[in-house]
Design a protein around this motif. Structure first.
Motif, PDB file in Angstrom:
ATOM      1  N   CYS A 172    -106.287 -14.697  -4.306  1.00 26.55           N
ATOM      2  CA  CYS A 172    -106.748 -15.363  -3.078  1.00 26.55           C
ATOM      3  C   CYS A 172    -107.018 -16.819  -3.387  1.00 26.55           C
ATOM      4  O   CYS A 172    -107.140 -17.219  -4.549  1.00 26.55           O
ATOM      5  N   ALA A 173    -107.136 -17.591  -2.325  1.00 32.17           N
ATOM      6  CA  ALA A 173    -107.513 -18.993  -2.481  1.00 32.17           C
ATOM      7  C   ALA A 173    -108.920 -19.089  -3.060  1.00 32.17           C
ATOM      8  O   ALA A 173    -109.772 -18.215  -2.827  1.00 32.17           O
ATOM      9  N   ALA A 174    -109.169 -20.151  -3.794  1.00 34.17           N
ATOM     10  CA  ALA A 174    -110.489 -20.340  -4.408  1.00 34.17           C
ATOM     11  C   ALA A 174    -111.586 -20.337  -3.354  1.00 34.17           C
ATOM     12  O   ALA A 174    -112.703 -19.855  -3.602  1.00 34.17           O
ATOM     13  N   GLU A 175    -111.267 -20.834  -2.155  1.00 35.34           N
ATOM     14  CA  GLU A 175    -112.266 -20.883  -1.092  1.00 35.34           C
ATOM     15  C   GLU A 175    -112.689 -19.479  -0.651  1.00 35.34           C
ATOM     16  O   GLU A 175    -113.829 -19.265  -0.234  1.00 35.34           O
ATOM     17  N   VAL A 176    -111.765 -18.529  -0.714  1.00 34.43           N
ATOM     18  CA  VAL A 176    -112.069 -17.158  -0.315  1.00 34.43           C
ATOM     19  C   VAL A 176    -113.057 -16.537  -1.303  1.00 34.43           C
ATOM     20  O   VAL A 176    -114.081 -15.969  -0.914  1.00 34.43           O
ATOM     21  N   GLU A 177    -112.749 -16.659  -2.570  1.00 31.37           N
ATOM     22  CA  GLU A 177    -113.663 -16.121  -3.580  1.00 31.37           C
ATOM     23  C   GLU A 177    -115.024 -16.812  -3.505  1.00 31.37           C
ATOM     24  O   GLU A 177    -116.073 -16.166  -3.610  1.00 31.37           O
ATOM     25  N   ALA A 178    -115.010 -18.122  -3.301  1.00 32.54           N
ATOM     26  CA  ALA A 178    -116.266 -18.869  -3.230  1.00 32.54           C
ATOM     27  C   ALA A 178    -117.104 -18.443  -2.032  1.00 32.54           C
ATOM     28  O   ALA A 178    -118.341 -18.369  -2.116  1.00 32.54           O
ATOM     29  N   ALA A 179    -116.451 -18.144  -0.903  1.00 30.92           N
ATOM     30  CA  ALA A 179    -117.180 -17.740   0.295  1.00 30.92           C
ATOM     31  C   ALA A 179    -117.895 -16.415   0.088  1.00 30.92           C
ATOM     32  O   ALA A 179    -119.001 -16.197   0.602  1.00 30.92           O
ATOM     33  N   VAL A 180    -117.269 -15.517  -0.654  1.00 24.85           N
ATOM     34  CA  VAL A 180    -117.896 -14.228  -0.951  1.00 24.85           C
ATOM     35  C   VAL A 180    -118.976 -14.404  -2.005  1.00 24.85           C
ATOM     36  O   VAL A 180    -120.093 -13.887  -1.869  1.00 24.85           O
ATOM     37  N   ALA A 181    -118.668 -15.140  -3.048  1.00 24.80           N
ATOM     38  CA  ALA A 181    -119.624 -15.327  -4.138  1.00 24.80           C
ATOM     39  C   ALA A 181    -120.893 -16.031  -3.674  1.00 24.80           C
ATOM     40  O   ALA A 181    -121.985 -15.733  -4.175  1.00 24.80           O
ATOM     41  N   ALA A 182    -120.769 -16.950  -2.730  1.00 24.59           N
ATOM     42  CA  ALA A 182    -121.943 -17.678  -2.253  1.00 24.59           C
ATOM     43  C   ALA A 182    -122.964 -16.741  -1.623  1.00 24.59           C
ATOM     44  O   ALA A 182    -124.172 -16.888  -1.826  1.00 24.59           O
ATOM     45  N   VAL A 183    -122.482 -15.780  -0.841  1.00 21.20           N
ATOM     46  CA  VAL A 183    -123.394 -14.815  -0.230  1.00 21.20           C
ATOM     47  C   VAL A 183    -124.039 -13.946  -1.306  1.00 21.20           C
ATOM     48  O   VAL A 183    -125.248 -13.710  -1.299  1.00 21.20           O
ATOM     49  N   CYS A 184    -123.234 -13.465  -2.236  1.00 16.44           N
ATOM     50  CA  CYS A 184    -123.760 -12.582  -3.284  1.00 16.44           C
ATOM     51  C   CYS A 184    -124.781 -13.307  -4.150  1.00 16.44           C
ATOM     52  O   CYS A 184    -125.839 -12.739  -4.498  1.00 16.44           O
ATOM     53  N   ALA A 185    -124.492 -14.544  -4.508  1.00 20.89           N
ATOM     54  CA  ALA A 185    -125.402 -15.307  -5.358  1.00 20.89           C
ATOM     55  C   ALA A 185    -126.726 -15.589  -4.658  1.00 20.89           C
ATOM     56  O   ALA A 185    -127.779 -15.685  -5.304  1.00 20.89           O
ATOM     57  N   GLY A 186    -126.669 -15.725  -3.336  1.00 21.82           N
ATOM     58  CA  GLY A 186    -127.880 -16.017  -2.576  1.00 21.82           C
ATOM     59  C   GLY A 186    -128.636 -14.799  -2.092  1.00 21.82           C
ATOM     60  O   GLY A 186    -129.671 -14.932  -1.439  1.00 21.82           O
ATOM     61  N   ALA A 187    -128.145 -13.607  -2.416  1.00 16.64           N
ATOM     62  CA  ALA A 187    -128.780 -12.366  -1.960  1.00 16.64           C
ATOM     63  C   ALA A 187    -129.948 -12.023  -2.888  1.00 16.64           C
ATOM     64  O   ALA A 187    -129.742 -11.552  -4.014  1.00 16.64           O
ATOM     65  N   GLU A 188    -131.141 -12.251  -2.413  1.00 14.89           N
ATOM     66  CA  GLU A 188    -132.324 -12.064  -3.241  1.00 14.89           C
ATOM     67  C   GLU A 188    -132.484 -10.592  -3.640  1.00 14.89           C
ATOM     68  O   GLU A 188    -132.367  -9.694  -2.813  1.00 14.89           O
ATOM     69  N   GLY A 189    -132.720 -10.373  -4.918  1.00 16.09           N
ATOM     70  CA  GLY A 189    -132.933  -9.031  -5.410  1.00 16.09           C
ATOM     71  C   GLY A 189    -131.672  -8.309  -5.836  1.00 16.09           C
ATOM     72  O   GLY A 189    -131.735  -7.151  -6.270  1.00 16.09           O
ATOM     73  N   TYR A 190    -130.515  -8.971  -5.726  1.00 16.13           N
ATOM     74  CA  TYR A 190    -129.241  -8.371  -6.110  1.00 16.13           C
ATOM     75  C   TYR A 190    -128.603  -9.184  -7.239  1.00 16.13           C
ATOM     76  O   TYR A 190    -128.792 -10.395  -7.326  1.00 16.13           O
ATOM     77  N   SER A 191    -127.818  -8.501  -8.059  1.00 12.32           N
ATOM     78  CA  SER A 191    -127.081  -9.162  -9.131  1.00 12.32           C
ATOM     79  C   SER A 191    -125.594  -9.191  -8.781  1.00 12.32           C
ATOM     80  O   SER A 191    -125.124  -8.442  -7.925  1.00 12.32           O
ATOM     81  N   MET A 192    -124.855 -10.051  -9.443  1.00 11.25           N
ATOM     82  CA  MET A 192    -123.434 -10.188  -9.121  1.00 11.25           C
ATOM     83  C   MET A 192    -122.646 -10.607 -10.353  1.00 11.25           C
ATOM     84  O   MET A 192    -123.202 -11.146 -11.318  1.00 11.25           O
ATOM     85  N   VAL A 193    -121.337 -10.383 -10.299  1.00  2.00           N
ATOM     86  CA  VAL A 193    -120.423 -10.886 -11.315  1.00  2.00           C
ATOM     87  C   VAL A 193    -119.063 -11.081 -10.654  1.00  2.00           C
ATOM     88  O   VAL A 193    -118.715 -10.381  -9.706  1.00  2.00           O
ATOM     89  N   GLN A 194    -118.322 -12.052 -11.144  1.00  2.00           N
ATOM     90  CA  GLN A 194    -116.965 -12.301 -10.678  1.00  2.00           C
ATOM     91  C   GLN A 194    -115.986 -11.971 -11.798  1.00  2.00           C
ATOM     92  O   GLN A 194    -116.102 -12.480 -12.915  1.00  2.00           O
ATOM     93  N   ASN A 195    -115.040 -11.079 -11.486  1.00  2.04           N
ATOM     94  CA  ASN A 195    -113.992 -10.695 -12.429  1.00  2.04           C
ATOM     95  C   ASN A 195    -114.569 -10.243 -13.763  1.00  2.04           C
ATOM     96  O   ASN A 195    -114.138 -10.677 -14.838  1.00  2.04           O
ATOM     97  N   GLY A 196    -115.537  -9.333 -13.654  1.00  4.55           N
ATOM     98  CA  GLY A 196    -116.103  -8.712 -14.837  1.00  4.55           C
ATOM     99  C   GLY A 196    -115.322  -7.456 -15.190  1.00  4.55           C
ATOM    100  O   GLY A 196    -114.102  -7.497 -15.355  1.00  4.55           O
ATOM    101  N   ARG A 197    -116.016  -6.312 -15.272  1.00  3.00           N
ATOM    102  CA  ARG A 197    -115.325  -5.058 -15.594  1.00  3.00           C
ATOM    103  C   ARG A 197    -114.278  -4.717 -14.538  1.00  3.00           C
ATOM    104  O   ARG A 197    -113.235  -4.130 -14.851  1.00  3.00           O
ATOM    105  N   PHE A 198    -114.521  -5.087 -13.294  1.00  2.27           N
ATOM    106  CA  PHE A 198    -113.580  -4.785 -12.211  1.00  2.27           C
ATOM    107  C   PHE A 198    -112.985  -6.087 -11.673  1.00  2.27           C
ATOM    108  O   PHE A 198    -113.667  -6.850 -10.997  1.00  2.27           O
ATOM    109  N   ARG A 199    -111.722  -6.318 -11.995  1.00  2.00           N
ATOM    110  CA  ARG A 199    -111.055  -7.564 -11.592  1.00  2.00           C
ATOM    111  C   ARG A 199    -110.193  -7.375 -10.349  1.00  2.00           C
ATOM    112  O   ARG A 199    -109.492  -8.301  -9.930  1.00  2.00           O
TER     113      ARG A 199
END
Length: 266
Positions: A172-199
């Motif tokens: 996907c375009a970098a903007e697509v990944e960034a749009a999803v990651a921004a929400v995950c990173a800002g979700a208080e109390g939740y953890s996140m990873v990009q292209n870790g065990r599941f790519r």
């Protein structure tokens, strides 16, 4: 039982649900052992978790269980993660590495299941991608998954809550990944990873063609985020799920809002 259920909408976003189905044909059910019949590797309640989060979204859902055939695996049988523990096109073991069959399928049966179950799901998914891209100039496929947060056979330690997969940015375009990651990173109390065990599984890697206007991203959620316990009977935790749904809705809105800006990036 139809292999796939499609709900068409007018949004540029498509939800793929390859692992929520629990249907087993009688002949296949009879050949699973007791452990296999537990269906423990189901993406439990994911269809409920995402229901109603985005107006006009299209959904493509496999109705069969992944033990019939895994709709998110390469139909040629190639491993998604060479050198790592994983499960195959027709799994012979579960996520804990335990046998699930009394009588495992042979190559001829795997070929028949590929034809009768895997192929119809992907024919439907490909058709919806093309329909949406024709209507909007772009299609964004968000592939919905979940898994237990602790599975030593597959990964060490505890899995993050949000696991974003784009095959290291290729699908996907970098903007697509960034749009999803921004929400995950800002979700208080939740953890996140990009292209870790599941790519991203085969669906993500096969259909992701950002240069042609098809952007695909996989979300693997830790089931601890919305189940009361990551064990049978796999009870949906309404309160926890509602907290999570706020963030999932924000992700899908971000993607829908982003779509018009992607038309010129092909």
């Amino acid at each position: 039982m139809t292999p796939v259920t499609v709900t068409r909408g007018d949004s540029p976003v498509i939800l793929g649900l390859p692992h929520t189905g629990t249907f087993l044909p009688d002949d296949i059910r009879a050949r699973l052992n007791a452990r296999g019949l537990d269906l423990a590797d189901t993406d439990w309640h994911i269809e409920r978790l995402y229901d109603g989060l985005l107006d006009g979204v299209t959904t493509v859902r496999a109705m069969f269980h992944r033990y019939v055939i895994d709709a998110n695996r390469n139909p040629e049988g190639e491993s998604l993660y060479p050198g790592q523990n994983t499960t195959g096109l027709v799994p012979l073991i579960d996520f804990d590495g335990a046998d699930i069959w009394v009588t495992p399928p042979d190559a001829e049966e795997v070929a028949a299941r590929t034809r009768d179950w895997h192929a119809p799901y992907h024919a439907a998914l490909a058709a919806e991608i093309e329909r949406v891209r024709a209507a909007h100039g772009v299609a964004i496929l968000y592939d919905c998954h979940s898994i237990r947060s602790h599975i030593p056979f597959l990964f060490e330690g505890k899995l993050p809550d949000f696991n974003i997969g784009t095959d290291n940015g290729a699908t996907c375009a970098a903007e697509v990944e960034a749009a999803v990651a921004a929400v995950c990173a800002g979700a208080e109390g939740y953890s996140m990873v990009q292209n870790g065990r599941f790519r991203g599984g085969w669906t993500t890697r096969h259909y992701g063609r950002p240069e042609e206007g098809v952007h695909v991203i996989q979300m693997e959620l830790a089931q601890s985020t919305y189940l009361t316990e990551e064990a049978a009977p796999w009870t949906y935790d309404t309160e926890a799920a509602e907290r999570l749904r706020v963030h999932l809705a924000a992700i899908l809105r971000n993607l829908a809002d982003l779509a018009p800006t992607l038309r010129g990036t092909q």
